[in-house]
Design an enzyme around this catalytic site. Structure first.
Site, PDB file in Angstrom:
ATOM      1  N   LYS A  40      -9.323 -12.530  15.012  1.00  0.00           N
ATOM      2  CA  LYS A  40      -7.992 -13.161  15.039  1.00  0.00           C
ATOM      3  C   LYS A  40      -6.892 -12.126  14.797  1.00  0.00           C
ATOM      4  O   LYS A  40      -7.163 -11.034  14.287  1.00  0.00           O
ATOM      5  CB  LYS A  40      -7.936 -14.246  13.972  1.00  0.00           C
ATOM      6  CG  LYS A  40      -8.190 -13.717  12.560  1.00  0.00           C
ATOM      7  CD  LYS A  40      -8.381 -14.838  11.546  1.00  0.00           C
ATOM      8  CE  LYS A  40      -8.670 -14.253  10.165  1.00  0.00           C
ATOM      9  NZ  LYS A  40      -8.942 -15.310   9.174  1.00  0.00           N
ATOM     10  N   ARG A 138      -6.393 -25.945   2.774  1.00  0.00           N
ATOM     11  CA  ARG A 138      -5.502 -25.770   3.925  1.00  0.00           C
ATOM     12  C   ARG A 138      -5.983 -26.549   5.134  1.00  0.00           C
ATOM     13  O   ARG A 138      -5.210 -26.854   6.035  1.00  0.00           O
ATOM     14  CB  ARG A 138      -5.333 -24.288   4.268  1.00  0.00           C
ATOM     15  CG  ARG A 138      -6.614 -23.602   4.702  1.00  0.00           C
ATOM     16  CD  ARG A 138      -6.437 -22.106   4.949  1.00  0.00           C
ATOM     17  NE  ARG A 138      -7.716 -21.512   5.344  1.00  0.00           N
ATOM     18  CZ  ARG A 138      -7.924 -20.216   5.504  1.00  0.00           C
ATOM     19  NH1 ARG A 138      -6.936 -19.364   5.311  1.00  0.00           N
ATOM     20  NH2 ARG A 138      -9.103 -19.769   5.861  1.00  0.00           N
ATOM     21  N   TYR A 271      19.409   3.853   3.094  1.00  0.00           N
ATOM     22  CA  TYR A 271      20.372   2.775   2.843  1.00  0.00           C
ATOM     23  C   TYR A 271      20.470   2.512   1.345  1.00  0.00           C
ATOM     24  O   TYR A 271      19.453   2.489   0.636  1.00  0.00           O
ATOM     25  CB  TYR A 271      19.930   1.498   3.564  1.00  0.00           C
ATOM     26  CG  TYR A 271      20.144   1.572   5.053  1.00  0.00           C
ATOM     27  CD1 TYR A 271      21.419   1.459   5.597  1.00  0.00           C
ATOM     28  CD2 TYR A 271      19.069   1.764   5.915  1.00  0.00           C
ATOM     29  CE1 TYR A 271      21.620   1.537   6.958  1.00  0.00           C
ATOM     30  CE2 TYR A 271      19.251   1.823   7.292  1.00  0.00           C
ATOM     31  CZ  TYR A 271      20.539   1.714   7.809  1.00  0.00           C
ATOM     32  OH  TYR A 271      20.730   1.780   9.162  1.00  0.00           O
ATOM     33  N   MET A 319      14.409   1.494   9.723  1.00  0.00           N
ATOM     34  CA  MET A 319      13.588   0.833  10.737  1.00  0.00           C
ATOM     35  C   MET A 319      12.692   1.828  11.472  1.00  0.00           C
ATOM     36  O   MET A 319      11.534   1.547  11.771  1.00  0.00           O
ATOM     37  CB  MET A 319      14.494   0.105  11.739  1.00  0.00           C
ATOM     38  CG  MET A 319      13.735  -0.765  12.715  1.00  0.00           C
ATOM     39  SD  MET A 319      14.799  -1.432  13.997  1.00  0.00           S
ATOM     40  CE  MET A 319      15.857  -2.523  13.053  1.00  0.00           C
TER      41      MET A 319
HETATM   42  C1  LIG Z   1     -10.051 -14.769   8.432  1.00  0.00           C
HETATM   43  C2  LIG Z   1     -11.223 -15.599   8.121  1.00  0.00           C
HETATM   44  C3  LIG Z   1     -12.448 -14.991   7.763  1.00  0.00           C
HETATM   45  C4  LIG Z   1     -12.597 -13.510   7.531  1.00  0.00           C
HETATM   46  O1  LIG Z   1     -12.226 -13.185   6.219  1.00  0.00           O
HETATM   47  P1  LIG Z   1     -12.278 -11.693   5.650  1.00  0.00           P
HETATM   48  O2  LIG Z   1     -11.844 -11.834   4.254  1.00  0.00           O
HETATM   49  O3  LIG Z   1     -11.317 -10.908   6.476  1.00  0.00           O
HETATM   50  O4  LIG Z   1     -13.666 -11.212   5.803  1.00  0.00           O
HETATM   51  C5  LIG Z   1     -13.546 -15.818   7.628  1.00  0.00           C
HETATM   52  N1  LIG Z   1     -13.459 -17.160   7.794  1.00  0.00           N
HETATM   53  C6  LIG Z   1     -12.282 -17.768   8.101  1.00  0.00           C
HETATM   54  C7  LIG Z   1     -12.253 -19.230   8.254  1.00  0.00           C
HETATM   55  C8  LIG Z   1     -11.142 -17.008   8.265  1.00  0.00           C
HETATM   56  O5  LIG Z   1      -9.989 -17.616   8.554  1.00  0.00           O
END
Ligand SMILES: *Cc1c(COP(=O)(O)O)cnc(C)c1O
Length: 383
Positions: A40, A138, A271, A319
């Site tokens: 992801k 969640r 800045y 930036m």
């Molecule tokens: C992102 C995610 C993981 C991976 O977690 P890490 O801590 O990066 O190993 C596993 N399961 C779900 C549902 C996630 O959203």
């Protein structure tokens, strides 16, 4: 393209280290469990297509993504393996999920009905996994109510195939995470026992990187690693376990020095002029800033490596550039490389060190790396 042709700033990604980290996870999880790498957020910022291509020969069970778009991108790139979408599907995206034969995770009956309708309409009976909330809060069906929703899910699945169930640990990376994770697993198992589907008919999974390395659950079928594959420490707070949980580093963040000069006492930089020299200093401007995703909170706190020496960041990040005090490396010249994460002449700034100085975690540092930074992939020839 060679690094030499990258004139400004870039991210290096060591694909051999990525593959080595995958094998550590696989060994920890054991031969009975499959591996579902989470790719992801553009593989935590490292480039989803290249990461998937590098891990594909290791034959993971499938790929984990956060949303339908990421799954569609993988299919468009020719990926044939299972793709599990680990967050709930917002209403309206169901036809895309079905068309791309993604495996959605289902957290409520309304979503299940919409997916079933889309699958019926398309004549494509896709798989789905049920998420069970055991404390993360969640998403997922409530573990306490499995006796109720379990039957409803089975009744409404329609043309969809219910092939998996999973939960997510909230504290697997905490120093004292063992007990809460055990309790979550106990809740998960209690919910599974209430379902009208035989456990053997479901692919069951829970562990992220930390879970897979610290307490691989023998009753699970899959582990879902992310951060460890990409060179992030699986549990930065659990210092006593560190050697076992430290991955091979994968990522380096580097930039060129664009300007080097000596400045007299009383010179300010950045800045807000938040830094003023007391004595004379030698300053180097590095061609990277918060617009490249480097945390702005590293201003007056962070470090870079120049010729293997640690040099402090002076003032706030702009930036597109920032100022380093290279007084301890007087020979440093414009065109040389500053390293913000990674190794340089035997010295190293770890991802976790940089993240901690910035007041965040390695995950955020990686996923915020900007599109302006080219990703440069390193691997042994023929590997
Ligand atoms: C992102 C995610 C993981 C991976 O977690 P890490 O801590 O990066 O190993 C596993 N399961 C779900 C549902 C996630 O959203």
């Amino acid at each position: 393209m060679s690094i030499e042709s990258r004139t400004r700033a870039w991210v290096e990604i060591d694909l051999d280290a990525l593959r080595a980290n995958f094998q550590v996870i696989r060994q920890s999880a054991g031969a009975e469990q499959g591996v579902l790498p989470l790719v992801k957020a553009n593989a935590y910022g490292l480039g989803m297509d290249r990461i998937v291509a590098a891990l594909e020969p290791a034959e993971p069970w499938g790929w984990g993504v956060a949303c339908a778009t990421e799954g569609l991108d993988l299919r468009a790139a020719g990926v044939a393996r299972r793709i599990l979408v680990v967050t709930p599907i917002p209403p309206g995206e169901e036809p895309h999920v079905v068309e791309a034969r993604l495996t959605p995770s289902v957290s409520d009956l309304g979503s299940l009905e919409r997916l079933a309708a889309a699958a019926r309409h398309a004549g494509t009976p896709i798989d789905f996994h049920v998420e069970i909330d055991t404390g993360m809060g969640r998403s997922g069906f409530d573990w306490r109510l499995a006796g109720t929703w379990g039957a409803a899910v089975a009744a409404r699945a329609g043309p969809l195939r219910w092939t998996g169930a999973f939960t997510h640990f909230h504290s697997a990376d905490e120093p004292e995470g063992r007990e809460p994770s055990r309790e979550q697993w106990r809740r998960f198992e209690a919910a599974l026992a209430e379902l009208p589907v035989a456990r053997a008919a479901l692919v069951v999974h829970a562990a992220n990187s930390a879970g897979a390395l610290r307490w691989p659950e023998p009753g699970a079928d899959l582990v879902r690693p992310g951060i460890y594959l990409y060179g992030g420490h699986a549990a930065p707070g659990a210092a006593d376990e560190s050697p076992r949980l430290a991955p091979r580093p994968v990522v380096a963040i580097r930039a060129r020095l664009s300007l080097v000069r000596d400045v007299p006492p009383g010179t300010t930089c950045g800045y807000g002029a938040t830094y003023t020299t007391v004595g004379s200093e030698r300053w180097a401007t590095a061609a990277i800033g918060y617009g490249d995703g480097l945390p702005r909170s590293l201003g007056n706190r962070g470090w870079a490596l120049v010729r293997g020496r640690r040099v402090p960041i002076r003032g706030r990040l702009s930036m597109d550039s920032l100022v380093l005090d290279v007084s301890d490396v007087p020979a440093a010249e414009a065109g040389e490389i500053a390293t913000f994460v990674g190794e340089d002449e035997g010295e190293r700034i770890t991802l976790e060190e940089a993240a901690a100085l910035a007041g965040t975690i390695g995950y955020e540092v990686l996923t915020r790396l900007g599109t302006r930074l080219p990703r440069v992939y390193l691997e042994e020839k023929g590997a």
